[in-house]
Design a protein around this motif. Structure first.
Motif, short mmCIF file in Angstrom:
data_model
loop_
_atom_site.label_atom_id
_atom_site.label_comp_id
_atom_site.label_asym_id
_atom_site.label_seq_id
_atom_site.Cartn_x
_atom_site.Cartn_y
_atom_site.Cartn_z
N ILE A 63 0.85 -1.19 0.00
CA ILE A 63 0.00 0.00 0.00
C ILE A 63 0.88 1.24 0.00
N GLU A 64 0.66 2.09 -0.97
CA GLU A 64 1.44 3.32 -1.10
C GLU A 64 0.93 4.35 -0.10
N LYS A 65 1.85 5.00 0.63
CA LYS A 65 1.50 5.98 1.66
C LYS A 65 2.09 7.34 1.33
N ASP A 66 1.33 8.37 1.60
CA ASP A 66 1.81 9.75 1.48
C ASP A 66 1.98 10.32 2.88
N ILE A 67 3.13 10.93 3.14
CA ILE A 67 3.37 11.66 4.38
C ILE A 67 3.57 13.11 3.97
N VAL A 68 2.68 13.98 4.43
CA VAL A 68 2.69 15.38 4.02
C VAL A 68 2.98 16.25 5.23
N LYS A 152 3.05 20.69 10.78
CA LYS A 152 2.07 19.64 11.02
C LYS A 152 2.34 18.51 10.04
N ALA A 153 2.05 17.27 10.44
CA ALA A 153 2.25 16.12 9.54
C ALA A 153 0.97 15.31 9.43
N GLU A 154 0.77 14.73 8.25
CA GLU A 154 -0.37 13.86 8.02
C GLU A 154 0.07 12.72 7.13
N MET A 155 -0.37 11.50 7.46
CA MET A 155 -0.08 10.33 6.63
C MET A 155 -1.39 9.67 6.24
N LYS A 156 -1.49 9.33 4.95
CA LYS A 156 -2.68 8.62 4.49
C LYS A 156 -2.32 7.78 3.28
N ASP A 157 -3.24 6.91 2.89
CA ASP A 157 -3.02 6.12 1.69
C ASP A 157 -2.93 7.06 0.50
#
Length: 192
Positions: A63-68, A152-157
């Motif tokens: 599963i590819e994850k984005d960390i922004v 701030k950080a956010e991780m989602k698919d």
């Protein structure tokens, strides 16, 4: 009878939206460092407790994850909300190739680059740090004004199923959603 079904559905949706962010645990931003040199404003920070066993399993299953990371330079104002001067977004995309047994990390934002590694711990180290991010030129700062940097950080698919993006936009699908963390205040030195 129809009203009861609607009320139950609304309660279910609301409770589900509060459970999802709680999965992140105690992920937070720390070690924010801001450097002012003669030309630019540079920021660095670290994501702490951002990866748990569930996230590791999802990444290792492909599963590819984005960390922004959202980075905002703010000017302090007394008696009013602080003013956003500059904002920047740094995005890491992590993907595991099941056939080659290797991880790829794409970074977009400050510079666009891709790195291939074999070890999950190395991926965590790379993605948990933002280093030497050039926010802006020093000329955007006014002398004798106080500034600080919020991160701030956010991780989602990286890609959700088609219908989830469009029909369930009000439910957060984040694995990590940290609160804002602020740097120490700083000022631009007056030139003699």
């Amino acid at each position: 009878m129809k009203r009861i079904h609607i009320v139950i559905l609304i309660i279910y949706i609301i409770s589900f939206s509060y459970i999802t962010p709680a999965l992140a645990g105690d992920a937070r931003i720390s070690d924010i460092n801001v450097v002012l040199n003669k030309d630019s404003i540079i920021a660095s920070a670290r994501l702490v407790n951002g990866f748990d066993k569930k996230i590791e399993e999802e990444i290792n299953s492909g599963i590819e994850k984005d960390i922004v990371y959202e980075i905002v330079l703010k000017r302090k104002r007394s008696g009013w909300y602080d003013k956003d001067v500059i904002s920047k977004e740094i995005k890491y995309t992590v993907k595991y190739d099941l056939l080659k047994k290797q991880y790829s990390v794409k970074m977009q934002g400050n510079v666009n680059k891709e790195k291939i590694v074999q070890n999950y711990d190395e991926i965590k180290t790379i993605v948990s740090m933002i280093e030497n991010i050039i926010l802006a030129q020093s000329k955007v700062l006014e002398s004798d004004e106080e500034y600080y940097v919020s991160i701030k950080a956010e991780m989602k698919d990286a890609r959700l199923f088609f219908f989830l993006d469009y029909f369930l936009f009000f439910i957060p699908f984040s694995d990590i959603d940290t609160s804002w963390a602020d740097s120490a205040a700083f000022k631009l030195e007056k030139k003699p």
